[in-house]
Design an enzyme around this catalytic site. Structure first.
Site, short mmCIF file in Angstrom:
data_model
loop_
_atom_site.label_atom_id
_atom_site.label_comp_id
_atom_site.label_asym_id
_atom_site.label_seq_id
_atom_site.Cartn_x
_atom_site.Cartn_y
_atom_site.Cartn_z
N LYS A 156 16.36 20.90 -10.87
CA LYS A 156 15.66 19.64 -11.16
C LYS A 156 16.56 18.56 -11.75
O LYS A 156 17.49 18.82 -12.51
CB LYS A 156 14.49 19.89 -12.13
CG LYS A 156 13.30 20.58 -11.51
CD LYS A 156 12.76 19.92 -10.25
CE LYS A 156 11.94 18.69 -10.56
NZ LYS A 156 10.65 19.01 -11.16
N GLU A 169 9.50 7.89 -16.37
CA GLU A 169 8.16 8.40 -16.68
C GLU A 169 7.76 8.06 -18.12
O GLU A 169 6.61 7.69 -18.39
CB GLU A 169 8.11 9.91 -16.49
CG GLU A 169 8.33 10.33 -15.06
CD GLU A 169 8.62 11.81 -14.97
OE1 GLU A 169 7.66 12.60 -14.92
OE2 GLU A 169 9.80 12.18 -14.99
N HIS A 195 0.84 -1.22 0.00
CA HIS A 195 0.00 0.00 0.00
C HIS A 195 0.87 1.26 0.00
O HIS A 195 0.44 2.31 0.48
CB HIS A 195 -0.95 0.04 1.20
CG HIS A 195 -1.71 -1.23 1.41
ND1 HIS A 195 -2.99 -1.41 0.95
CD2 HIS A 195 -1.34 -2.39 2.02
CE1 HIS A 195 -3.39 -2.64 1.29
NE2 HIS A 195 -2.41 -3.24 1.92
N SER A 200 15.25 20.62 -15.98
CA SER A 200 14.05 21.40 -16.27
C SER A 200 14.49 22.68 -16.97
O SER A 200 15.54 23.23 -16.65
CB SER A 200 13.31 21.72 -14.98
OG SER A 200 12.52 22.88 -15.14
#
Ligand code: ARG
Length: 460
Positions: free
Chosen positions: A286, A293, A159, A280
């Site tokens: 970043k 992704e 979970h 970024s």
């Protein structure tokens, strides 16, 4: 595009195809990649026609020689923008350019229906082998990472909440076994693809004494189709491949998601190498896990392709229907997608590093609550009771604002008299994982056995 050559069926239909029909009809830019299979199938067919006395030996030799030259021309440059309708029309036109009139004899007893089904399956058998080889490379990267991370202990999550400690290698290998199941599924698809449709004609079979057994062995199929109607419409193997590639996408997306989460500031368990991290354009600090992704995103595409094929096949009448032309794009895309995803994810795995300092900080002593209950069980307390007692201990610690391993022995004994003065020994990560020595568990011995099992599977 130049003016369209006459289609293979130009006798029946008078007048040119409507301009608006041409792009809908054409599949060459998609099926161009089947040219090696189309030429191979045609070579076998030419030989079968000779064996059946439909062609004489000279004609057969001329066709084989011509097909070789066609293959040479096709290998030299991409012919996807030729005006031909599909790869079968292109190969036949080029063959005509090479050998003249006799080219017109090659299609005797054959239909594009059994031809395309054969080409597609030939491609399917080859591609399954390529996928298997590429997948093994990803698995080898996982295996290497596992070998290096046996000594690192990580929170194991259920979970997405800390559950029980596990060896990092155990987590890594949890991503290898799904891939092994996918390899087994790919093998099954290879067998499904290995049924030869050639010799089925358009629907009713071949009226010439074609040796289908010769075709089978010449083209490397495992068996021959039993029913010509079924043979020209059966795309079950393609559905199988679409399913396995979708499931491969799901599996790799799960690894990707773990890498995204583990790479976040909040977790910080894994650092991807610079080569697989992106910055970024706005936020200078970043370090984005785009590799993971994008991998996760591609899984959507792979499942979409499965849906696309299922939907094309739904409710078709038996036999060949032109809808079936839409079977190839989806499957080609799935295979190409994995071809882009896997090398990147393999590189990401190879460059990824566990960040032991952050992992140590994240390990919460509550991860050992089950071990605490097991301690009571070993002292004779029924597990249900032990569970309840430890839940109370955890609650008391939270109320006092201390970690569960900072409670006094007395607090433990207030909860249950079976707690002895050695109770704090439970709070040792190594001891917890080493307790799980049963096969498949996270103890060192079990993990080393698992690594060995994985090695022998990959060697097969
Ligand atoms: N391009 C077609 C396909 O991919 C080839 C078969 C065409 N057959 C036909 N009867 N028009 O399915």
């Amino acid at each position: 595009m130049t003016n369209s050559p006459a289609p293979l069926w130009s006798g029946r239909i008078q007048g040119a195809m409507a301009d608006a029909m041409v792009p809908l009809n054409r599949s060459l830019d998609v099926d161009i990649r089947l040219w090696p299979q189309d030429v191979r199938g045609s070579r076998a067919w030419a030989q079968a026609l000779v064996k059946a006395d439909v062609l004489d030996a000279d004609e057969g030799a001329t066709l084989l020689d011509g097909l070789d030259r066609v293959a040479e021309r096709l290998s030299e440059r991409d012919h996807a923008d030729e005006a031909d309708e599909d790869i079968h029309s292109l190969v036949e036109r080029l063959l005509h350019e090479e050998v003249g009139e006799v080219a017109g004899k090659l299609h005797t007893g054959r239909s594009r229906n059994d031809q395309v089904a054969t080409d597609f399956r030939l491609w399917g058998m080859e591609v399954v082998d390529l996928l298997d080889g590429a997948l093994v490379k990803v698995e080898e990267a996982l295996l290497d990472w596992a070998r290096e991370s046996v000594d690192i202990i990580l929170p194991g999550y259920t979970h997405l909440q800390q559950g029980q400690p596990v060896r990092a290698a155990h987590w890594v290998l949890s991503h290898l076994w799904p891939a092994e199941r996918d390899r087994a599924a790919l093998d099954a698809v290879r067998k499904q693809a290995g049924v030869l449709p050639l010799g089925s004609g358009a629907i009713a079979g071949c009226p010439f004494p074609i040796d289908r057994e010769f075709l089978r062995s010449e083209l490397g199929f495992l068996s021959i189709s039993e029913n010509s109607i079924d043979a020209v419409s059966d795309r079950d193997w393609a559905l199988g491949l679409a399913f396995v590639t979708a499931r491969l996408g799901i599996h790799v997306s799960r690894l990707a998601e773990d890498l995204v989460v583990f790479g976040s500031k909040e977790f910080g368990f894994v650092r991807l190498s610079d080569g697989f991290s992106t910055g970024s354009s706005l936020m200078p600090q970043k370090r984005n896990p785009d590799v993971a992704e994008l991998t996760r995103g591609k899984a959507g595409r792979l499942t979409g392709n499965l849906m696309s094929l299922l939907t094309v096949l739904k409710g078709l009448p038996t036999g060949y229907n032109r809808d079936l032309q839409e079977d190839k794009g989806a499957l080609f895309d799935s295979v190409d997608t994995l071809g882009v995803v896997w090398p990147a994810i393999e590189g990401a795995i190879r460059g990824a590093e566990f960040q032991t300092a952050a992992i140590t900080v994240a390990l919460d002593p509550q991860l050992l609550a089950t071990d605490l209950a097991d301690y009571l069980v070993r002292a004779g307390v029924p597990f249900r009771k032990a569970h309840e007692v430890v839940a109370t201990v955890v609650r008391v610690a939270e109320e006092l604002g201390v970690e569960v391993n900072q409670l006094s022995i007395k607090s433990f004994q207030d909860a249950h008299t079976a707690f002895g003065s050695d109770v704090l020994d439970v709070f040792e990560w190594e001891r917890s994982v080493e307790a799980r020595e049963a096969p498949g568990g996270t103890a060192r011995k079990a993990v080393l056995n698992q690594i060995e099992a994985a090695e022998s599977r990959l060697q097969q």
